[in-house]
Design a protein around this motif. Structure first.
Motif, PDB file in Angstrom:
ATOM      1  N   ALA A  42     -89.297  63.934  83.288  1.00 49.58           N
ATOM      2  CA  ALA A  42     -90.226  64.262  82.200  1.00 49.58           C
ATOM      3  C   ALA A  42     -89.478  64.305  80.883  1.00 49.58           C
ATOM      4  O   ALA A  42     -88.395  64.892  80.784  1.00 49.58           O
ATOM      5  CB  ALA A  42     -90.899  65.611  82.464  1.00 49.58           C
ATOM      6  N   THR A  43     -90.061  63.686  79.861  1.00 45.60           N
ATOM      7  CA  THR A  43     -89.447  63.660  78.531  1.00 45.60           C
ATOM      8  C   THR A  43     -90.536  63.669  77.474  1.00 45.60           C
ATOM      9  O   THR A  43     -91.640  63.184  77.722  1.00 45.60           O
ATOM     10  CB  THR A  43     -88.530  62.424  78.386  1.00 45.60           C
ATOM     11  OG1 THR A  43     -87.958  62.403  77.077  1.00 45.60           O
ATOM     12  CG2 THR A  43     -89.295  61.130  78.597  1.00 45.60           C
ATOM     13  N   VAL A  44     -90.245  64.245  76.323  1.00 48.27           N
ATOM     14  CA  VAL A  44     -91.180  64.200  75.194  1.00 48.27           C
ATOM     15  C   VAL A  44     -90.475  63.687  73.947  1.00 48.27           C
ATOM     16  O   VAL A  44     -89.293  63.953  73.750  1.00 48.27           O
ATOM     17  CB  VAL A  44     -91.804  65.580  74.865  1.00 48.27           C
ATOM     18  CG1 VAL A  44     -92.793  66.007  75.934  1.00 48.27           C
ATOM     19  CG2 VAL A  44     -90.748  66.656  74.661  1.00 48.27           C
ATOM     20  N   ASP A  59     -85.747  56.872  77.651  1.00 47.71           N
ATOM     21  CA  ASP A  59     -85.198  58.073  78.303  1.00 47.71           C
ATOM     22  C   ASP A  59     -85.319  57.984  79.824  1.00 47.71           C
ATOM     23  O   ASP A  59     -84.427  58.420  80.552  1.00 47.71           O
ATOM     24  CB  ASP A  59     -85.944  59.326  77.823  1.00 47.71           C
ATOM     25  CG  ASP A  59     -85.604  59.691  76.387  1.00 47.71           C
ATOM     26  OD1 ASP A  59     -84.436  59.535  76.002  1.00 47.71           O
ATOM     27  OD2 ASP A  59     -86.511  60.132  75.656  1.00 47.71           O
ATOM     28  N   ILE A  60     -86.437  57.456  80.287  1.00 48.31           N
ATOM     29  CA  ILE A  60     -86.637  57.319  81.735  1.00 48.31           C
ATOM     30  C   ILE A  60     -85.672  56.250  82.283  1.00 48.31           C
ATOM     31  O   ILE A  60     -85.079  56.413  83.359  1.00 48.31           O
ATOM     32  CB  ILE A  60     -88.107  56.950  82.051  1.00 48.31           C
ATOM     33  CG1 ILE A  60     -89.071  58.045  81.538  1.00 48.31           C
ATOM     34  CG2 ILE A  60     -88.302  56.694  83.542  1.00 48.31           C
ATOM     35  CD1 ILE A  60     -88.965  59.377  82.224  1.00 48.31           C
ATOM     36  N   ALA A  61     -85.507  55.162  81.507  1.00 45.95           N
ATOM     37  CA  ALA A  61     -84.572  54.096  81.899  1.00 45.95           C
ATOM     38  C   ALA A  61     -83.170  54.659  82.070  1.00 45.95           C
ATOM     39  O   ALA A  61     -82.441  54.285  82.995  1.00 45.95           O
ATOM     40  CB  ALA A  61     -84.570  52.987  80.850  1.00 45.95           C
ATOM     41  N   ALA A  62     -82.778  55.564  81.173  1.00 45.82           N
ATOM     42  CA  ALA A  62     -81.424  56.117  81.183  1.00 45.82           C
ATOM     43  C   ALA A  62     -81.146  56.987  82.406  1.00 45.82           C
ATOM     44  O   ALA A  62     -79.993  57.276  82.719  1.00 45.82           O
ATOM     45  CB  ALA A  62     -81.173  56.924  79.914  1.00 45.82           C
ATOM     46  N   MET A  63     -82.195  57.417  83.115  1.00 45.24           N
ATOM     47  CA  MET A  63     -82.016  58.177  84.349  1.00 45.24           C
ATOM     48  C   MET A  63     -82.084  57.264  85.571  1.00 45.24           C
ATOM     49  O   MET A  63     -81.953  57.728  86.700  1.00 45.24           O
ATOM     50  CB  MET A  63     -83.108  59.251  84.499  1.00 45.24           C
ATOM     51  CG  MET A  63     -83.439  60.056  83.260  1.00 45.24           C
ATOM     52  SD  MET A  63     -82.086  61.073  82.646  1.00 45.24           S
ATOM     53  CE  MET A  63     -82.007  62.355  83.887  1.00 45.24           C
ATOM     54  N   GLY A  64     -82.345  55.975  85.342  1.00 46.47           N
ATOM     55  CA  GLY A  64     -82.533  55.043  86.448  1.00 46.47           C
ATOM     56  C   GLY A  64     -83.936  55.068  87.020  1.00 46.47           C
ATOM     57  O   GLY A  64     -84.172  54.565  88.118  1.00 46.47           O
ATOM     58  N   GLY A  65     -84.876  55.635  86.279  1.00 44.92           N
ATOM     59  CA  GLY A  65     -86.220  55.854  86.809  1.00 44.92           C
ATOM     60  C   GLY A  65     -87.247  54.826  86.392  1.00 44.92           C
ATOM     61  O   GLY A  65     -86.962  53.877  85.663  1.00 44.92           O
ATOM     62  N   ALA A  66     -88.462  55.034  86.893  1.00 45.49           N
ATOM     63  CA  ALA A  66     -89.613  54.208  86.532  1.00 45.49           C
ATOM     64  C   ALA A  66     -90.665  55.112  85.909  1.00 45.49           C
ATOM     65  O   ALA A  66     -90.987  56.157  86.483  1.00 45.49           O
ATOM     66  CB  ALA A  66     -90.185  53.537  87.778  1.00 45.49           C
ATOM     67  N   PRO A  67     -91.184  54.745  84.736  1.00 42.20           N
ATOM     68  CA  PRO A  67     -92.201  55.591  84.096  1.00 42.20           C
ATOM     69  C   PRO A  67     -93.523  55.476  84.844  1.00 42.20           C
ATOM     70  O   PRO A  67     -93.830  54.424  85.410  1.00 42.20           O
ATOM     71  CB  PRO A  67     -92.308  55.000  82.689  1.00 42.20           C
ATOM     72  CG  PRO A  67     -91.931  53.568  82.848  1.00 42.20           C
ATOM     73  CD  PRO A  67     -90.920  53.519  83.970  1.00 42.20           C
ATOM     74  N   LEU A  97     -86.217  41.801  73.453  1.00 35.29           N
ATOM     75  CA  LEU A  97     -86.290  41.740  74.919  1.00 35.29           C
ATOM     76  C   LEU A  97     -87.281  42.755  75.471  1.00 35.29           C
ATOM     77  O   LEU A  97     -87.781  42.605  76.566  1.00 35.29           O
ATOM     78  CB  LEU A  97     -84.911  41.964  75.549  1.00 35.29           C
ATOM     79  CG  LEU A  97     -84.057  40.703  75.652  1.00 35.29           C
ATOM     80  CD1 LEU A  97     -82.634  41.062  76.040  1.00 35.29           C
ATOM     81  CD2 LEU A  97     -84.622  39.721  76.682  1.00 35.29           C
ATOM     82  N   GLY A  98     -87.560  43.788  74.691  1.00 35.35           N
ATOM     83  CA  GLY A  98     -88.561  44.758  75.101  1.00 35.35           C
ATOM     84  C   GLY A  98     -87.992  45.833  76.001  1.00 35.35           C
ATOM     85  O   GLY A  98     -86.912  45.673  76.596  1.00 35.35           O
ATOM     86  N   PRO A  99     -88.701  46.945  76.112  1.00 43.13           N
ATOM     87  CA  PRO A  99     -88.199  48.067  76.913  1.00 43.13           C
ATOM     88  C   PRO A  99     -88.091  47.733  78.395  1.00 43.13           C
ATOM     89  O   PRO A  99     -87.318  48.346  79.116  1.00 43.13           O
ATOM     90  CB  PRO A  99     -89.226  49.183  76.674  1.00 43.13           C
ATOM     91  CG  PRO A  99     -90.417  48.542  76.049  1.00 43.13           C
ATOM     92  CD  PRO A  99     -89.964  47.252  75.446  1.00 43.13           C
ATOM     93  N   LEU A 100     -88.847  46.726  78.840  1.00 41.46           N
ATOM     94  CA  LEU A 100     -88.827  46.387  80.268  1.00 41.46           C
ATOM     95  C   LEU A 100     -87.426  45.968  80.714  1.00 41.46           C
ATOM     96  O   LEU A 100     -86.989  46.306  81.816  1.00 41.46           O
ATOM     97  CB  LEU A 100     -89.845  45.267  80.543  1.00 41.46           C
ATOM     98  CG  LEU A 100     -90.169  45.008  82.001  1.00 41.46           C
ATOM     99  CD1 LEU A 100     -90.671  46.268  82.694  1.00 41.46           C
ATOM    100  CD2 LEU A 100     -91.218  43.897  82.126  1.00 41.46           C
ATOM    101  N   ALA A 101     -86.701  45.251  79.830  1.00 40.88           N
ATOM    102  CA  ALA A 101     -85.356  44.783  80.185  1.00 40.88           C
ATOM    103  C   ALA A 101     -84.416  45.966  80.422  1.00 40.88           C
ATOM    104  O   ALA A 101     -83.656  45.977  81.409  1.00 40.88           O
ATOM    105  CB  ALA A 101     -84.806  43.880  79.082  1.00 40.88           C
ATOM    106  N   ARG A 102     -84.464  46.978  79.550  1.00 45.32           N
ATOM    107  CA  ARG A 102     -83.584  48.146  79.722  1.00 45.32           C
ATOM    108  C   ARG A 102     -84.015  48.977  80.920  1.00 45.32           C
ATOM    109  O   ARG A 102     -83.199  49.577  81.616  1.00 45.32           O
ATOM    110  CB  ARG A 102     -83.594  49.045  78.490  1.00 45.32           C
ATOM    111  CG  ARG A 102     -82.824  48.527  77.303  1.00 45.32           C
ATOM    112  CD  ARG A 102     -83.608  47.517  76.522  1.00 45.32           C
ATOM    113  NE  ARG A 102     -83.157  47.288  75.177  1.00 45.32           N
ATOM    114  CZ  ARG A 102     -83.781  47.768  74.091  1.00 45.32           C
ATOM    115  NH1 ARG A 102     -84.828  48.556  74.209  1.00 45.32           N
ATOM    116  NH2 ARG A 102     -83.341  47.471  72.903  1.00 45.32           N
ATOM    117  N   LEU A 103     -85.334  49.021  81.130  1.00 47.24           N
ATOM    118  CA  LEU A 103     -85.856  49.751  82.282  1.00 47.24           C
ATOM    119  C   LEU A 103     -85.309  49.151  83.563  1.00 47.24           C
ATOM    120  O   LEU A 103     -84.809  49.863  84.446  1.00 47.24           O
ATOM    121  CB  LEU A 103     -87.383  49.647  82.236  1.00 47.24           C
ATOM    122  CG  LEU A 103     -88.226  50.687  82.930  1.00 47.24           C
ATOM    123  CD1 LEU A 103     -87.812  52.095  82.563  1.00 47.24           C
ATOM    124  CD2 LEU A 103     -89.695  50.459  82.567  1.00 47.24           C
TER     125      LEU A 103
END
Lengths: 327, 327
Positions: free
Chosen positions: A49-51, A81-89, A193-199
């Motif tokens: 969870a992130t805000v 932020d979710i990408a940085a934890m290795g997660g999926a939003p 590249l969009g957030p999907l690439a970092r995700l």
């Protein structure tokens, strides 16, 4: 405590540290101090969870950004932020504080951008709150995500001898912001590249267990490297000549009268990933995150070494901890 | 769509309805349109999620409320949404937009109030975001909770023949707000029984499966009754003489030149629960929620009947849908 003490005196991170000490952690696995909170739920995955709040005149200028792009950016900041934890939003909730002169079409365009970005990521926009404000347009997005319990990557796992790498190129957001502020024309602030690439990069580096520590670069490589080192209780030796500067930022740097490396180190809002890796695994990591570039920028050192930067001229200086300041 | 169309033209609920249609629901069980989103997670419980924003000059006046109370209220607003689903709150994330003239002691006092209220409820304050703003102090709280999958109560379960009941007494928050606005002294805006009482009431009414529909009364009984009826696709016959007016609100009504029932029906911010029940179960429900009073205020009717109020003088009027307006 001095009753007149201003927040600029302690700074954003000083404030967060003071507030963190007041906060009960409840049943969280990781609370305040990482890119996202890590919450235990039944099953194989944690909830994340992130805000993030964006305020007109502070994080964007409504007159300079199409509302669809603003909606996309609102989501992208938290997805990072979710990408940085290795997660999926998974789910987003949005609070809007709307000045009275904001029209309905602007708000629906903003949601078009937000929801258009959310849908391909599988993110449901499931709640929100709208209110008027006598102040500027303010947007707050709460984003939930999931990550396998065996895979979550925190800021705190870097060890001396690891290398530090970044995805993508840095400095573009800062260059565009500075060009806009000085009244020069700037390419639309789109993420190419969009957030999907970092995700995907965050997820594969987590699932492969290659990333020992990870965070997103939101305040600038310099400031965020300090955050990662503090969390991992390590030092760092960064090589300025290895910092990957975005070509457009490099091109704009002369116009702006700034060093390219300054934009890349201190610019902020790049939303790339900063990763500590076993040096023997860099090639494998690079293959996994393609087509996103992965560049080694330095070596993790013992804490006593400090957080240092080796300049292009060979001088080794303490790395200034001055990311993009909110206060 | 008219490019000049203002939000006040469609109103808060019109805006939410327009935005809801744009939003992907993702894997949510219930998205926008109830007190909290209901999210499927592994195990026996759903996750609940809600966000609420408070803006200085709109929802409170910083000059009139001690920061500790403001912190408590920020949490209580969202706890009320979780209570209305029959759930238990678990984790909070807070976004603060701080004007430059806000001092550190005010922010830490606000957190003292927030965290002091969170801890006894078992709520972890696990994340947040701080930014400056050129506008007023704005606070956004995202609250997560859990509820057993077999027990969750939505707005949409009321059926003709049910009775409609409210917890507690209504009108106090509106009376205090109006007294303060007119410069009269008012008792501190404290919640006497506290959010814990409503939380327990919501939980026992859900776990006992007595509540067929439930929501919190945040915008005023009249407006919120309309919301519940719309979600359940039913009508309503409310008896004005049964609406439980807070004694302090009744006392202040003469000073304010308002009818007590007006404060109770249209005042807002009471954060009591509105519940549809089987008429044969009222006694049982009343025992369960003690010491909180539970008062029957009306009967659920078929949709065609409309949402009506029987005035004290016997006249039956359409119930005005005019809760506390944000726009």
């Amino acid at each position: 405590m001095n009753a007149d003490m201003s927040i600029s005196h302690v700074g954003e991170f000083g404030l967060i540290e003071q507030l963190r000490r007041l906060c009960p952690a409840g049943a969280s696995v990781v609370g305040i101090g990482d890119d996202a909170a890590v919450l235990d739920i039944p099953g194989d995955s944690y909830m994340l969870a992130t805000v993030d709040m964006l305020v007109d005149g502070v994080h964007f200028r409504l007159s300079h950004i199409p509302p669809e792009d603003l909606g996309q950016r609102l989501l992208a900041v938290s997805v990072s932020d979710i990408a940085a934890m290795g997660g999926a939003p998974t789910f987003a909730l949005v609070s809007l504080a709307l000045p009275l002169d904001i029209g309905l079409p602007l708000v629906t365009s903003l949601y078009d951008g937000l929801c258009g970005a959310a849908e391909p990521l599988g993110v449901g926009v499931v709640g929100g709150n709208v209110t008027r404000t006598p102040g500027p347009l303010s947007l707050d997005l709460a984003l939930l995500g999931t990550v396998r319990k065996t895979d979550v990557v925190l800021r705190r796992g870097a060890r001396p001898g690891d290398i530090l790498a970044v995805t993508g190129r840095l400095g573009l957001a800062a260059a565009v912001r500075l060009l806009t502020e000085t009244g020069m024309s700037a390419e639309a602030e789109r993420d190419r590249l969009g957030p999907l690439a970092r995700l995907k990069a965050g997820q594969v580096l987590a699932a492969s267990h290659l990333a020992r520590a990870m965070m997103d670069i939101s305040d600038g490589l310099a400031g965020d490297a300090h955050r990662l080192c503090a969390a991992s209780e390590v030092g760092l030796h960064i090589l300025e000549r290895h910092v990957p500067v975005d070509p457009l930022a490099r091109g704009a740097s002369e116009t702006l009268g700034r060093e390219p490396a300054e934009l890349a180190l201190h610019g902020g809002e790049d939303y790339e990933l900063l990763i500590a890796l076993d040096p023997s695994q860099v090639g494998r990591a690079r293959t996994l995150v393609e087509p996103l570039p992965l560049t080694v920028v330095g070596t993790v050192m013992p804490r006593e070494y400090g957080v240092m930067i080796e300049r292009v001229n060979g001088r080794v200086d303490p790395l200034p901890d001055d990311g993009w300041k909110h206060f």
